[in-house]
Design an enzyme around this catalytic site. Sequence first.
Site, short mmCIF file in Angstrom:
data_model
loop_
_atom_site.label_atom_id
_atom_site.label_comp_id
_atom_site.label_asym_id
_atom_site.label_seq_id
_atom_site.Cartn_x
_atom_site.Cartn_y
_atom_site.Cartn_z
N GLY A 158 0.44 -2.70 6.07
CA GLY A 158 1.60 -2.19 6.80
C GLY A 158 1.21 -0.91 7.50
O GLY A 158 0.04 -0.71 7.84
N ARG A 159 2.19 0.00 7.64
CA ARG A 159 1.92 1.25 8.36
C ARG A 159 0.76 2.02 7.74
O ARG A 159 -0.17 2.44 8.40
CB ARG A 159 3.17 2.13 8.34
CG ARG A 159 4.19 1.76 9.37
CD ARG A 159 5.36 2.73 9.26
NE ARG A 159 6.03 2.60 7.98
CZ ARG A 159 7.14 1.93 7.80
NH1 ARG A 159 7.73 1.33 8.79
NH2 ARG A 159 7.69 1.84 6.60
N ARG A 180 1.02 -10.13 2.89
CA ARG A 180 1.93 -11.27 2.78
C ARG A 180 1.81 -12.16 4.03
O ARG A 180 1.79 -13.36 3.95
CB ARG A 180 3.37 -10.78 2.63
CG ARG A 180 3.77 -10.58 1.18
CD ARG A 180 5.12 -9.97 1.09
NE ARG A 180 5.14 -8.67 1.76
CZ ARG A 180 6.17 -7.84 1.72
NH1 ARG A 180 7.25 -8.16 1.05
NH2 ARG A 180 6.14 -6.67 2.33
N SER A 241 -0.12 4.02 -3.93
CA SER A 241 1.15 3.33 -3.71
C SER A 241 2.09 3.55 -4.89
O SER A 241 2.85 4.53 -4.90
CB SER A 241 0.85 1.85 -3.48
OG SER A 241 2.02 1.13 -3.34
N ARG A 242 2.01 2.71 -5.90
CA ARG A 242 2.79 2.90 -7.12
C ARG A 242 1.94 2.50 -8.33
O ARG A 242 1.26 1.47 -8.29
CB ARG A 242 4.07 2.07 -7.11
CG ARG A 242 5.17 2.59 -6.19
CD ARG A 242 5.75 3.93 -6.67
NE ARG A 242 6.81 4.43 -5.82
CZ ARG A 242 6.65 5.30 -4.82
NH1 ARG A 242 5.45 5.79 -4.54
NH2 ARG A 242 7.68 5.71 -4.11
N GLU A 271 4.55 7.73 -14.89
CA GLU A 271 4.54 9.15 -14.47
C GLU A 271 5.64 9.92 -15.18
O GLU A 271 6.74 9.39 -15.33
CB GLU A 271 4.76 9.24 -12.95
CG GLU A 271 3.57 8.72 -12.18
CD GLU A 271 3.75 8.76 -10.67
OE1 GLU A 271 4.63 9.50 -10.19
OE2 GLU A 271 3.01 8.07 -9.99
N HIS A 289 0.49 12.67 -7.75
CA HIS A 289 1.38 12.08 -6.74
C HIS A 289 1.58 13.03 -5.54
O HIS A 289 2.70 13.44 -5.25
CB HIS A 289 2.74 11.72 -7.37
CG HIS A 289 3.47 10.64 -6.61
ND1 HIS A 289 4.25 9.70 -7.22
CD2 HIS A 289 3.54 10.39 -5.28
CE1 HIS A 289 4.78 8.91 -6.30
NE2 HIS A 289 4.36 9.30 -5.12
C1 8YV Z 1 6.98 10.92 -1.81
C2 8YV Z 1 6.17 8.51 -2.06
O1 8YV Z 1 6.46 12.15 -2.06
O2 8YV Z 1 7.64 8.29 -0.22
C3 8YV Z 1 7.09 7.76 -1.16
O3 8YV Z 1 7.27 6.55 -1.41
O4 8YV Z 1 5.62 7.95 -2.91
C4 8YV Z 1 5.86 9.94 -2.00
O5 8YV Z 1 4.77 10.16 -1.18
C5 8YV Z 1 8.14 10.66 -2.71
O6 8YV Z 1 8.68 9.41 -2.52
C6 8YV Z 1 9.22 11.70 -2.56
O7 8YV Z 1 10.42 11.27 -3.17
#
Ligand code: 8YV
Length: 328
Positions: A158-159, A180, A241-242, A271, A289
Site C-alpha cells: 500500500g502507501r 491482497r 506495522s502491528r 505493547e 513504536h
Molecule cells: C501512530 C501508528 O503513532 O498511525 C498508526 O497506525 O501506528 C503510529 O505510527 C499511532 O497510531 C498514533 O496513535
Amino acid sequence: MHLKNPIILITRKLPEKIEKTLKQNFNLILNKTDKKLSYKDLKKKIDNVDILIPCVSDTIDASIIKSGKKLKLIANFGNGVDNLDLVTAKEQNVLVTNTPDVLTEDTADLVLTLILMISRKVIDAQKELVEGNWTGWGPSKTIGQRIKGKKVGIIGMGRIGCAVAQRLQILGVEIYYHNRRRLKKNVEKKYKAKYFHDLDYMIAQSDIISIHCPYTPETFHLFSKKRLRLLKKNCIIINTSRGEIIDEEALANLLFQKKIGGAGLDVFEHEPQITTRLLESDNVVLLPHISSATLESRIAMGQRVIKNIIAFTSGKSPPDLVNKPYYD
Ligand code: 8YV
C-alpha cells in the site's frame, strides 16, 4: 447534521499547535499529563462526549463505545484502526476517521534505518565501543551483510510498502512483494517490484522481509511459528506495522538461537510489554513504536483530525472516513 458546541475528549497530549486550534473552536476535555487513561477512567469520561480523539494506545471496544451515549464521531489520531471496534461503531451510528498519508514517508524512513542498522550491526558495534571493549580495528570484527543485491520481500504494498520500495531502489536490491491484490503493471514497473502470489514461496527466497499490512483478524499471526521456520538463516525481518502480525514468542526464540539474521521491531504483540527473549537477543533493534514520531508527522496527523472534525460538525462527510454509517 450540523453539530453545535460539541464536547471533544482527547485521550493523550497532542502537539500544542493542534490542541490550541481545537481549543479555539471546541469544548475540550484534555489530558494534560499525557498519562494513558485507565479503561475505567475512559469509560467514565466518555459519558458526555460527542467526539472522541483516541490514539493507538487506547482500546476503544464495544463497551467503551456504548458508554458514550452522545458519541457521534471517533476521530482517531493515527492511521491504523485496529484499536477500535469498527463493527460496534457502525451499529451505534458512530463514524470513524483516521489519518492516512501523512505518516507514510516517516514510517518508510524508519524501515530503511532498521534495515541498515541491522545489516551493518550498528548496535553491536556501538556497544563494543561504549562498553569500553574496543581494542582497535580488526579485520574480522563486527561483520555485517552487504545490502546491494539482496532480495527484499514487502508484505502489503500500500502507501507505506510503496514508499519503502521507492527508497530501497537506491540500495540496489531486488524488490519482491505480496499483496491482497496485484498492483497494476505500470506501478510494478515504477517500483521495479516483482509480485508473488504465494507468500510462503516469497519469504523463503527473501533476505530481508518488511511487513506493511494492517492488523485484522486475517493477519493475526500471519507470521506463525510454522511460517517463521521458512525464513532463510540470514534473513532480517522488519515490522513497523502491528506486533500482532508476528507470533512474537516464536520469533524471539529464533532470534535468540540465531536461527535467523536479525529483526528490527518498532511494534510488539503486547505493547508496552516485550518478550524477554527479544531483549536478550543481540541481533535486534527494538524501538518503542516511533515510526511516525516526527514533529512534522504529529502536526500533520493533528491537522487531519481537525479537518475530519470540522467537516463532520459542519454537516459534511469527513474526508478520512473509515466506516460508512448505515444511513449513508
Ligand atoms: C501512530 C501508528 O503513532 O498511525 C498508526 O497506525 O501506528 C503510529 O505510527 C499511532 O497510531 C498514533 O496513535
